[in-house]
Design a protein around this motif. Sequence first.
Motif, PDB file in Angstrom:
ATOM      1  N   LEU A   1      10.530  -3.516  -0.363  1.00 16.18           N
ATOM      2  CA  LEU A   1       9.998  -2.154  -0.252  1.00 16.18           C
ATOM      3  C   LEU A   1       8.995  -1.972   0.895  1.00 16.18           C
ATOM      4  N   PRO A   2       8.046  -2.889   1.128  1.00 17.48           N
ATOM      5  CA  PRO A   2       7.157  -2.684   2.284  1.00 17.48           C
ATOM      6  C   PRO A   2       7.900  -2.663   3.613  1.00 17.48           C
ATOM      7  N   ALA A   3       8.922  -3.510   3.755  1.00 16.45           N
ATOM      8  CA  ALA A   3       9.696  -3.532   4.995  1.00 16.45           C
ATOM      9  C   ALA A   3      10.445  -2.225   5.188  1.00 16.45           C
ATOM     10  N   ALA A   4      11.079  -1.727   4.121  1.00 16.22           N
ATOM     11  CA  ALA A   4      11.815  -0.469   4.227  1.00 16.22           C
ATOM     12  C   ALA A   4      10.871   0.693   4.532  1.00 16.22           C
ATOM     13  N   THR A   5       9.675   0.670   3.951  1.00 19.45           N
ATOM     14  CA  THR A   5       8.704   1.738   4.209  1.00 19.45           C
ATOM     15  C   THR A   5       8.198   1.685   5.645  1.00 19.45           C
ATOM     16  N   ALA A   6       7.885   0.479   6.123  1.00 18.35           N
ATOM     17  CA  ALA A   6       7.383   0.329   7.496  1.00 18.35           C
ATOM     18  C   ALA A   6       8.393   0.809   8.518  1.00 18.35           C
ATOM     19  N   ARG A   7       9.674   0.705   8.194  1.00 12.21           N
ATOM     20  CA  ARG A   7      10.730   1.131   9.127  1.00 12.21           C
ATOM     21  C   ARG A   7      10.662   2.623   9.419  1.00 12.21           C
ATOM     22  N   PHE A   8      10.137   3.415   8.487  1.00 10.78           N
ATOM     23  CA  PHE A   8      10.006   4.849   8.717  1.00 10.78           C
ATOM     24  C   PHE A   8       8.857   5.183   9.677  1.00 10.78           C
ATOM     25  N   TRP A   9       7.911   4.262   9.859  1.00 18.11           N
ATOM     26  CA  TRP A   9       6.723   4.554  10.644  1.00 18.11           C
ATOM     27  C   TRP A   9       6.775   3.985  12.052  1.00 18.11           C
ATOM     28  N   VAL A  10       7.350   2.823  12.218  1.00 15.81           N
ATOM     29  CA  VAL A  10       7.340   2.149  13.520  1.00 15.81           C
ATOM     30  C   VAL A  10       8.734   1.632  13.842  1.00 15.81           C
ATOM     31  N   ARG A  11       8.952   1.373  15.121  1.00 15.32           N
ATOM     32  CA  ARG A  11      10.241   0.852  15.576  1.00 15.32           C
ATOM     33  C   ARG A  11      10.134  -0.558  16.155  1.00 15.32           C
ATOM     34  N   ARG A  12       8.964  -0.919  16.682  1.00 17.00           N
ATOM     35  CA  ARG A  12       8.792  -2.224  17.290  1.00 17.00           C
ATOM     36  C   ARG A  12       8.514  -3.269  16.208  1.00 17.00           C
ATOM     37  N   LEU A  13       8.935  -4.516  16.492  1.00 23.40           N
ATOM     38  CA  LEU A  13       8.924  -5.543  15.455  1.00 23.40           C
ATOM     39  C   LEU A  13       7.513  -5.939  15.023  1.00 23.40           C
ATOM     40  N   LEU A  14       6.646  -6.274  15.950  1.00 23.50           N
ATOM     41  CA  LEU A  14       5.307  -6.731  15.567  1.00 23.50           C
ATOM     42  C   LEU A  14       4.530  -5.667  14.793  1.00 23.50           C
ATOM     43  N   PRO A  15       4.490  -4.397  15.271  1.00 23.19           N
ATOM     44  CA  PRO A  15       3.841  -3.376  14.436  1.00 23.19           C
ATOM     45  C   PRO A  15       4.492  -3.224  13.063  1.00 23.19           C
ATOM     46  N   MET A  16       5.801  -3.432  12.991  1.00 22.95           N
ATOM     47  CA  MET A  16       6.489  -3.329  11.702  1.00 22.95           C
ATOM     48  C   MET A  16       6.034  -4.432  10.751  1.00 22.95           C
ATOM     49  N   LEU A  17       5.849  -5.648  11.293  1.00 21.08           N
ATOM     50  CA  LEU A  17       5.377  -6.761  10.469  1.00 21.08           C
ATOM     51  C   LEU A  17       3.983  -6.472   9.922  1.00 21.08           C
ATOM     52  N   PHE A  18       3.084  -5.984  10.782  1.00 21.35           N
ATOM     53  CA  PHE A  18       1.721  -5.689  10.339  1.00 21.35           C
ATOM     54  C   PHE A  18       1.689  -4.503   9.380  1.00 21.35           C
ATOM     55  N   THR A  19       2.523  -3.493   9.632  1.00 22.56           N
ATOM     56  CA  THR A  19       2.561  -2.328   8.743  1.00 22.56           C
ATOM     57  C   THR A  19       3.068  -2.699   7.362  1.00 22.56           C
ATOM     58  N   ALA A  20       4.124  -3.496   7.301  1.00 21.64           N
ATOM     59  CA  ALA A  20       4.669  -3.929   6.011  1.00 21.64           C
ATOM     60  C   ALA A  20       3.641  -4.742   5.230  1.00 21.64           C
ATOM     61  N   THR A  21       2.931  -5.625   5.925  1.00 24.93           N
ATOM     62  CA  THR A  21       1.908  -6.427   5.252  1.00 24.93           C
ATOM     63  C   THR A  21       0.783  -5.544   4.726  1.00 24.93           C
ATOM     64  N   GLY A  22       0.335  -4.588   5.539  1.00 27.71           N
ATOM     65  CA  GLY A  22      -0.715  -3.677   5.097  1.00 27.71           C
ATOM     66  C   GLY A  22      -0.295  -2.842   3.901  1.00 27.71           C
ATOM     67  N   LEU A  23       0.943  -2.369   3.896  1.00 32.62           N
ATOM     68  CA  LEU A  23       1.438  -1.589   2.758  1.00 32.62           C
ATOM     69  C   LEU A  23       1.493  -2.436   1.491  1.00 32.62           C
ATOM     70  N   ALA A  24       1.917  -3.694   1.621  1.00 28.27           N
ATOM     71  CA  ALA A  24       1.963  -4.581   0.457  1.00 28.27           C
ATOM     72  C   ALA A  24       0.560  -4.837  -0.086  1.00 28.27           C
ATOM     73  N   LEU A  25      -0.426  -5.017   0.804  1.00 29.74           N
ATOM     74  CA  LEU A  25      -1.810  -5.200   0.365  1.00 29.74           C
ATOM     75  C   LEU A  25      -2.327  -3.960  -0.353  1.00 29.74           C
ATOM     76  N   LEU A  26      -2.065  -2.786   0.221  1.00 24.31           N
ATOM     77  CA  LEU A  26      -2.521  -1.531  -0.378  1.00 24.31           C
ATOM     78  C   LEU A  26      -1.892  -1.315  -1.752  1.00 24.31           C
ATOM     79  N   ALA A  27      -0.583  -1.552  -1.859  1.00 24.54           N
ATOM     80  CA  ALA A  27       0.098  -1.347  -3.137  1.00 24.54           C
ATOM     81  C   ALA A  27      -0.355  -2.369  -4.169  1.00 24.54           C
ATOM     82  N   GLY A  28      -0.620  -3.598  -3.738  1.00 23.11           N
ATOM     83  CA  GLY A  28      -1.104  -4.601  -4.675  1.00 23.11           C
ATOM     84  C   GLY A  28      -2.443  -4.207  -5.275  1.00 23.11           C
ATOM     85  N   LEU A  29      -3.379  -3.773  -4.423  1.00 25.37           N
ATOM     86  CA  LEU A  29      -4.695  -3.365  -4.913  1.00 25.37           C
ATOM     87  C   LEU A  29      -4.601  -2.117  -5.790  1.00 25.37           C
TER      88      LEU A  29
END
Length: 292
Positions: A215-243
């Motif tokens: 789910l974080p990867a699929a969500t990040a795909r809607f926001w960014v197109r480049r790989l490195l920003p996508m990796l950081f966005t997915a990680t941030g979303l997973a942290l936010l959802a976990g908390l």
Amino acid sequence: MAWWLANPVVGPLLEFAFMRRALIGCVALALSAAPVGVFLMLRRMSLTGDAMAHAILPGAAIGYLIAGLSLTAMTIGGTVAGLIVAVGSGLVARNTVLREDTSLAAFYLLSLALGVLIVSVRGNSVDLLHVLFGSVLALDDAALQLLGGISAVTLVALTLLFRPLVLDCLDPGFLRSVSRWSPVAHYGFLMLVVINLVAGFHALGTLMAVGIMVLPAATARFWVRRLLPMLFTATGLALLAGLSGLLISYHADWPTSPVIVLSLGACYLVSLLLAPHGLLRHQRTAPPQPQP
């Protein structure tokens, strides 16, 4: 200090050690599973991750039969079962008329049924719920060490295999023709998927483990197109959802693992509608279609 304890966000984390342990476990999972999920999505293997999440169940169940709710036994059993299903389905696909998705579906359905049967017959309803839905609020030192170790191994492996993994996502045929890293990238990545699913299994359970990966990867795909920003966005979303999932489940007295995954799902649905590459924005900015 009394104000901090009364704060609905900080208070539970300061007051209860189990909440702090759960948060540390979620952070470890987010740092490792979310980046793996991005590569899983780019390789069009998201459903493969779901299948392999169910495939680890019989190995964990056999470990449970041998040693009870032993972290080591269930980890080893789940890892072995996941690798057997991943490698076995690949061999069937390469040597028979079945495609890999069909062979994987057959393997994982058998694995899921066998695992549930083992736990149901030899355990009790509490054990079955522990296996299926995890126990993120009951993580002990050994579990946190396992999650931290898997997170560290995953981050190091992704750093070392970054270029081969990117090439394998874009053009696996080209990678096979110019480099001997192709099998290392392919099977190394499968190993990372399995061990992260095992880590998610201990925290969130079999049915929820793949959620924090996909789910974080699929969500990040809607926001960014480049790989490195996508990796950081997915990680941030997973942290936010976990908390947020931990806090919502604490205040509402709901099961924690489903709430964490539903928090990820809420981020996905909002992004689907409102993100720069989501449904509404994409339709608004789409170029006009040529008229006949």
